[in-house]
Design a protein around this motif. Structure first.
Motif, mmCIF file in Angstrom:
data_model
loop_
_atom_site.group_PDB
_atom_site.id
_atom_site.type_symbol
_atom_site.label_atom_id
_atom_site.label_comp_id
_atom_site.label_asym_id
_atom_site.label_seq_id
_atom_site.Cartn_x
_atom_site.Cartn_y
_atom_site.Cartn_z
ATOM 1 N N ARG A 35 52.800 -0.728 54.167
ATOM 2 C CA ARG A 35 54.109 -1.355 54.402
ATOM 3 C C ARG A 35 54.800 -0.740 55.611
ATOM 4 N NH1 ARG A 35 56.546 -3.577 48.824
ATOM 5 N NH2 ARG A 35 54.592 -3.772 47.679
ATOM 6 N N THR A 68 53.251 -2.111 58.848
ATOM 7 C CA THR A 68 53.616 -3.492 59.178
ATOM 8 C C THR A 68 55.109 -3.646 59.473
ATOM 9 O OG1 THR A 68 53.899 -4.053 56.832
ATOM 10 C CG2 THR A 68 51.716 -4.428 57.806
ATOM 11 N N ALA A 69 55.882 -2.582 59.250
ATOM 12 C CA ALA A 69 57.334 -2.663 59.451
ATOM 13 C C ALA A 69 57.731 -2.508 60.913
ATOM 14 C CB ALA A 69 58.041 -1.601 58.607
ATOM 15 N N ARG A 96 65.666 -1.458 56.266
ATOM 16 C CA ARG A 96 64.494 -1.442 55.390
ATOM 17 C C ARG A 96 64.562 -0.261 54.422
ATOM 18 N NH1 ARG A 96 60.200 -4.643 56.982
ATOM 19 N NH2 ARG A 96 60.315 -5.505 59.089
ATOM 20 N N ILE A 110 61.813 1.571 51.850
ATOM 21 C CA ILE A 110 60.398 1.608 51.478
ATOM 22 C C ILE A 110 60.146 2.873 50.671
ATOM 23 C CG2 ILE A 110 58.013 1.671 52.327
ATOM 24 C CD1 ILE A 110 58.979 0.262 54.858
ATOM 25 N N GLU A 167 60.032 -6.386 47.144
ATOM 26 C CA GLU A 167 58.614 -6.550 46.831
ATOM 27 C C GLU A 167 58.130 -5.287 46.135
ATOM 28 O OE1 GLU A 167 56.351 -7.521 50.263
ATOM 29 O OE2 GLU A 167 57.505 -9.333 50.728
ATOM 30 N N SER A 222 59.624 -2.164 48.419
ATOM 31 C CA SER A 222 60.311 -2.317 49.699
ATOM 32 C C SER A 222 61.362 -3.414 49.557
ATOM 33 C CB SER A 222 59.319 -2.656 50.817
ATOM 34 O OG SER A 222 58.638 -3.871 50.549
#
Length: 270
Positions: free
Chosen positions: A54, A57-58, A157, A159, A221, A265
């Motif tokens: 994650r 890809t952030a 974000r 995470i 998610e 996340s």
């Protein structure tokens, strides 16, 4: 950080981590491995690697990122290697001394500060993202999440990778027969006889505490791990972890009840 203002729980955590830093100082200075951020061969059965999937890809390059409860600095250094502008805090100045030296050796520019998660000194709206790694079960979650919401920018974000157990399973685990008969055997097999929880205040977060974490988030998610890993077999058995992951897919609806770890996340809402 003013030690006199710490709560009794924070004082106990600080005392433990001071001793921990002294005990493991030499070993902790080893270089931070970067395979988890550079390897093309991923490990989807592993919660920690899944969290990094994650992070990768952030696209955190150039983003201001807070690593909360950074310990010896592993995650702060790795995230800095991804190009993020990292600030990292921890309750223990001794742990931070190790983290600073490791960052210096790695050539990573990171702002380290000693402070409790429940009372951070960062300005409002300071960060584009925050990363939690096994920190929430050390803190007052409601107070910490209020502070996180304050220091993050709107839409930032969030995470994390955290120890978890549903309250129903925890009641079974704490029952007399399990504690007297099963738990001592499993502790020897899984942890080599060591106590898995290191301070008297630690416990895996439950569904109610996790709800406090996600209550301020949008686009949440979750991914659930460790039905049996860390409970009935040790994490070193990779083949078992792969098999468990395959078995867990059709049990997705039950995952929040039977899992032992959660990767999550979302985006902060204000």
């Amino acid at each position: 950080m003013n030690i006199a203002t710490l709560t009794a729980r924070q004082q106990r955590e600080l005392e433990y981590h001071r001793e921990h830093a002294t005990t493991y100082a030499e070993a902790a200075l080893r270089p931070v491995a970067d395979d988890i951020i550079v390897s093309s061969e991923r490990r989807p059965w592993n919660a920690y690697w899944s969290m990094y999937d994650r992070l990768l890809t952030a696209d955190l390059a150039g983003q201001t990122v807070l690593v909360l409860g950074c310990g010896f600095g592993d995650d702060a250094i790795r995230i800095a290697r991804l190009g993020a502008l990292v600030s990292a805090c921890d309750l223990s100045p001794e742990s931070l001394d190790i983290a600073k030296e490791r960052a210096r050796r790695a050539g990573a520019m990171i702002a380290f500060d000693a402070m409790p998660a429940e009372a951070m000194t960062y300005a409002d709206n300071s960060f584009d993202a925050v990363v939690f790694v096994d920190i929430l079960h050390h803190v007052d979650i409601a107070a910490t999440m209020a502070e996180v919401a304050r220091v993050l920018k709107p839409g930032a974000r969030v995470i994390g990778d955290e120890l978890y157990t549903h309250s129903h399973l925890q009641r079974i685990r704490e029952s007399g027969p399990v504690q007297r008969l099963l738990y001592p055997v499993m502790r020897r097999w899984i942890y080599g006889g060591e106590t898995p929880y290191i301070t008297e205040d630690e416990h895996k977060i439950d569904e109610h505490e996790f709800a406090l974490v996600t209550a301020r988030l949008a686009e949440v998610e979750t991914d659930w791990f460790n039905i049996l890993e860390g409970r009935l077999y040790p994490t070193r058995l990779r083949w078992a972890a792969r098999l468990e992951r395959a078995v867990m897919r059709p049990l997705a609806r039950l995952a929040p009840v039977i899992a032992g770890r959660v990767v999550f996340s979302g985006r902060l809402t204000k």
